[in-house]
Design a protein around this motif. Structure first.
Motif, PDB file in Angstrom:
ATOM      1  N   MET A   1     -52.533  26.661 -35.504  1.00 39.90           N
ATOM      2  CA  MET A   1     -51.292  27.058 -34.845  1.00 39.90           C
ATOM      3  C   MET A   1     -50.115  26.363 -35.516  1.00 39.90           C
ATOM      4  SD  MET A   1     -50.172  26.680 -30.815  1.00 39.90           S
ATOM      5  CE  MET A   1     -51.459  27.799 -30.247  1.00 39.90           C
ATOM      6  N   SER A   2     -49.032  27.109 -35.776  1.00 41.07           N
ATOM      7  CA  SER A   2     -47.870  26.529 -36.431  1.00 41.07           C
ATOM      8  C   SER A   2     -47.167  25.541 -35.506  1.00 41.07           C
ATOM      9  CB  SER A   2     -46.891  27.636 -36.825  1.00 41.07           C
ATOM     10  OG  SER A   2     -46.318  28.230 -35.665  1.00 41.07           O
ATOM     11  N   THR A   3     -46.327  24.693 -36.101  1.00 43.19           N
ATOM     12  CA  THR A   3     -45.576  23.723 -35.306  1.00 43.19           C
ATOM     13  C   THR A   3     -44.694  24.427 -34.290  1.00 43.19           C
ATOM     14  OG1 THR A   3     -45.580  22.089 -37.073  1.00 43.19           O
ATOM     15  CG2 THR A   3     -43.862  21.890 -35.414  1.00 43.19           C
ATOM     16  N   ALA A   4     -44.058  25.526 -34.701  1.00 41.60           N
ATOM     17  CA  ALA A   4     -43.179  26.260 -33.790  1.00 41.60           C
ATOM     18  C   ALA A   4     -43.964  26.829 -32.613  1.00 41.60           C
ATOM     19  CB  ALA A   4     -42.464  27.382 -34.542  1.00 41.60           C
ATOM     20  N   ALA A   5     -45.141  27.400 -32.886  1.00 42.24           N
ATOM     21  CA  ALA A   5     -45.958  27.956 -31.809  1.00 42.24           C
ATOM     22  C   ALA A   5     -46.475  26.857 -30.893  1.00 42.24           C
ATOM     23  CB  ALA A   5     -47.121  28.751 -32.399  1.00 42.24           C
ATOM     24  N   ALA A   6     -46.858  25.738 -31.492  1.00 41.31           N
ATOM     25  CA  ALA A   6     -47.335  24.617 -30.675  1.00 41.31           C
ATOM     26  C   ALA A   6     -46.231  24.113 -29.755  1.00 41.31           C
ATOM     27  CB  ALA A   6     -47.831  23.490 -31.576  1.00 41.31           C
ATOM     28  N   LEU A   7     -45.013  24.007 -30.289  1.00 42.48           N
ATOM     29  CA  LEU A   7     -43.903  23.529 -29.479  1.00 42.48           C
ATOM     30  C   LEU A   7     -43.603  24.491 -28.340  1.00 42.48           C
ATOM     31  CD1 LEU A   7     -41.698  21.485 -28.964  1.00 42.48           C
ATOM     32  CD2 LEU A   7     -40.258  22.676 -30.636  1.00 42.48           C
ATOM     33  N   ARG A   8     -43.661  25.778 -28.617  1.00 46.52           N
ATOM     34  CA  ARG A   8     -43.428  26.769 -27.560  1.00 46.52           C
ATOM     35  C   ARG A   8     -44.466  26.615 -26.448  1.00 46.52           C
ATOM     36  NH1 ARG A   8     -40.935  31.855 -27.480  1.00 46.52           N
ATOM     37  NH2 ARG A   8     -40.615  31.794 -29.735  1.00 46.52           N
ATOM     38  N   THR A   9     -45.727  26.423 -26.835  1.00 42.79           N
ATOM     39  CA  THR A   9     -46.788  26.250 -25.846  1.00 42.79           C
ATOM     40  C   THR A   9     -46.562  25.002 -25.004  1.00 42.79           C
ATOM     41  OG1 THR A   9     -48.396  27.362 -27.276  1.00 42.79           O
ATOM     42  CG2 THR A   9     -49.276  25.914 -25.569  1.00 42.79           C
ATOM     43  N   ILE A  10     -46.193  23.918 -25.643  1.00 37.66           N
ATOM     44  CA  ILE A  10     -45.963  22.664 -24.935  1.00 37.66           C
ATOM     45  C   ILE A  10     -44.816  22.797 -23.943  1.00 37.66           C
ATOM     46  CG2 ILE A  10     -45.161  20.281 -25.229  1.00 37.66           C
ATOM     47  CD1 ILE A  10     -46.705  20.289 -27.917  1.00 37.66           C
ATOM     48  N   LEU A  11     -43.701  23.354 -24.386  1.00 42.36           N
ATOM     49  CA  LEU A  11     -42.527  23.452 -23.523  1.00 42.36           C
ATOM     50  C   LEU A  11     -42.746  24.411 -22.366  1.00 42.36           C
ATOM     51  CD1 LEU A  11     -39.671  23.383 -26.178  1.00 42.36           C
ATOM     52  CD2 LEU A  11     -40.420  21.536 -24.673  1.00 42.36           C
ATOM     53  N   THR A  12     -43.641  25.372 -22.533  1.00 50.30           N
ATOM     54  CA  THR A  12     -43.958  26.283 -21.434  1.00 50.30           C
ATOM     55  C   THR A  12     -44.693  25.554 -20.316  1.00 50.30           C
ATOM     56  OG1 THR A  12     -44.071  28.190 -22.917  1.00 50.30           O
ATOM     57  CG2 THR A  12     -45.214  28.390 -20.813  1.00 50.30           C
ATOM     58  N   GLU A  13     -45.517  24.572 -20.693  1.00 49.09           N
ATOM     59  CA  GLU A  13     -46.354  23.872 -19.719  1.00 49.09           C
ATOM     60  C   GLU A  13     -45.702  22.628 -19.112  1.00 49.09           C
ATOM     61  OE1 GLU A  13     -49.449  24.522 -18.381  1.00 49.09           O
ATOM     62  OE2 GLU A  13     -49.092  26.493 -19.234  1.00 49.09           O
ATOM     63  N   VAL A  14     -44.771  22.015 -19.822  1.00 53.86           N
ATOM     64  CA  VAL A  14     -44.135  20.791 -19.315  1.00 53.86           C
ATOM     65  C   VAL A  14     -43.428  21.078 -17.995  1.00 53.86           C
ATOM     66  CG1 VAL A  14     -42.272  19.135 -19.725  1.00 53.86           C
ATOM     67  CG2 VAL A  14     -43.839  19.711 -21.569  1.00 53.86           C
ATOM     68  N   ASP A  15     -43.640  20.219 -17.007  1.00 55.86           N
ATOM     69  CA  ASP A  15     -42.945  20.393 -15.741  1.00 55.86           C
ATOM     70  C   ASP A  15     -41.437  20.262 -15.959  1.00 55.86           C
ATOM     71  OD1 ASP A  15     -43.597  20.360 -12.611  1.00 55.86           O
ATOM     72  OD2 ASP A  15     -41.815  19.147 -12.975  1.00 55.86           O
ATOM     73  N   PRO A  16     -40.625  21.159 -15.373  1.00 49.43           N
ATOM     74  CA  PRO A  16     -39.178  21.148 -15.613  1.00 49.43           C
ATOM     75  C   PRO A  16     -38.493  19.832 -15.263  1.00 49.43           C
ATOM     76  CG  PRO A  16     -39.839  23.188 -14.545  1.00 49.43           C
ATOM     77  CD  PRO A  16     -41.032  22.294 -14.536  1.00 49.43           C
ATOM     78  N   SER A  17     -39.092  19.049 -14.371  1.00 50.66           N
ATOM     79  CA  SER A  17     -38.451  17.808 -13.938  1.00 50.66           C
ATOM     80  C   SER A  17     -38.327  16.780 -15.047  1.00 50.66           C
ATOM     81  CB  SER A  17     -39.235  17.201 -12.770  1.00 50.66           C
ATOM     82  OG  SER A  17     -40.569  16.914 -13.153  1.00 50.66           O
ATOM     83  N   TRP A  18     -39.044  16.971 -16.146  1.00 47.93           N
ATOM     84  CA  TRP A  18     -38.956  16.021 -17.251  1.00 47.93           C
ATOM     85  C   TRP A  18     -37.777  16.290 -18.169  1.00 47.93           C
ATOM     86  CZ3 TRP A  18     -41.723  11.683 -17.230  1.00 47.93           C
ATOM     87  CH2 TRP A  18     -42.850  11.637 -16.408  1.00 47.93           C
ATOM     88  N   HIS A  19     -37.086  17.385 -17.952  1.00 49.38           N
ATOM     89  CA  HIS A  19     -35.935  17.708 -18.791  1.00 49.38           C
ATOM     90  C   HIS A  19     -34.657  17.184 -18.128  1.00 49.38           C
ATOM     91  CE1 HIS A  19     -38.323  20.070 -21.534  1.00 49.38           C
ATOM     92  NE2 HIS A  19     -38.802  20.776 -20.540  1.00 49.38           N
TER      93      HIS A  19
END
Length: 215
Positions: A1-19
């Motif tokens: 998986m490319s870095t861009a795809a990996a980042l998209r996957t991670i940000l989709t799963e991160v709970d919004p409260s961490w932003h």
């Protein structure tokens, strides 16, 4: 998986409260827009890397970026945490002989109950005061009218066991295990001292990590 795809996957799963925190927390509509743009994803990643996930989002060559998140999606992480929690409470679970509590534990925990009984995985030896504490906590959870307090108890203990082990052995996983839950649960969680031997945690980590993602 490319870095861009990996980042998209991670940000989709991160709970919004961490932003962001407090007045600096990113509004939901802005967060959704940021996740949908390459520039926005990079900004969100830089924020997390600087504040809450330095190991997970550290630059890695090839397919190494975000490896812990890609290997441990939410469902797999939940199974690992529940099993660690059940095993951590093994001394109390093994000592329970009352018919109804045993029935409740068997039904609620399913295979995790069998794991807690397996002395070949862990002998369950703890100091008497810790054993009494674990027994009292299990007993209180079982007094509830449903199984959710029991699940919450096991998951809280399982996350503590995983966190301590991962901070030393897999820092990216330690970051990821926090990011999957609301920040408030992490910040307000009681301090728990892990008691499972590191080799036992590693054994479960290896077992769950080798299982198919759909299993």
């Amino acid at each position: 998986m490319s870095t861009a795809a990996a980042l998209r996957t991670i940000l989709t799963e991160v709970d919004p409260s961490w932003h962001g925190t407090g007045n600096d927390r990113i509004a939901p509509e802005l967060l959704a827009a940021a996740r949908d743009s390459a520039i926005g994803r990079r900004m969100l990643a830089r924020w997390l890397a600087a504040n809450d996930a330095p190991a997970l989002l550290a630059p890695q060559p090839g397919a190494g970026f975000g490896a812990a998140a890609l290997r441990w999606p939410r469902a797999r992480m939940a199974r690992l945490v529940r099993d660690l929690g059940a095993l951590a409470y093994a001394p109390a679970i093994r000592a329970e002989v009352r018919r109804e509590p045993v029935r409740r534990l068997k039904v609620a925990l399913d295979n995790s109950y069998l794991l807690a009984l397996d002395s070949l995985v862990w002998d369950g030896k703890v100091q008497a005061n810790l054993g009494a504490q674990l027994a009292a906590e299990i007993d209180q959870a079982l007094r509830a009218g449903d199984d959710q307090p029991l699940f919450d108890l096991l998951d809280r203990r399982g996350r503590a066991e995983l966190q301590l082990w991962a901070e030393r052995r897999d820092p990216g996983l330690a970051d990821w295990s926090r990011l999957l839950l609301p920040r408030e649960l992490h910040d307000n969680a009681p301090t728990l001292f892990a008691h499972l031997p590191p080799e036992v945690v590693e054994r479960l980590y290896t077992h769950h990590g080798a299982r198919p993602l759909t299993a």
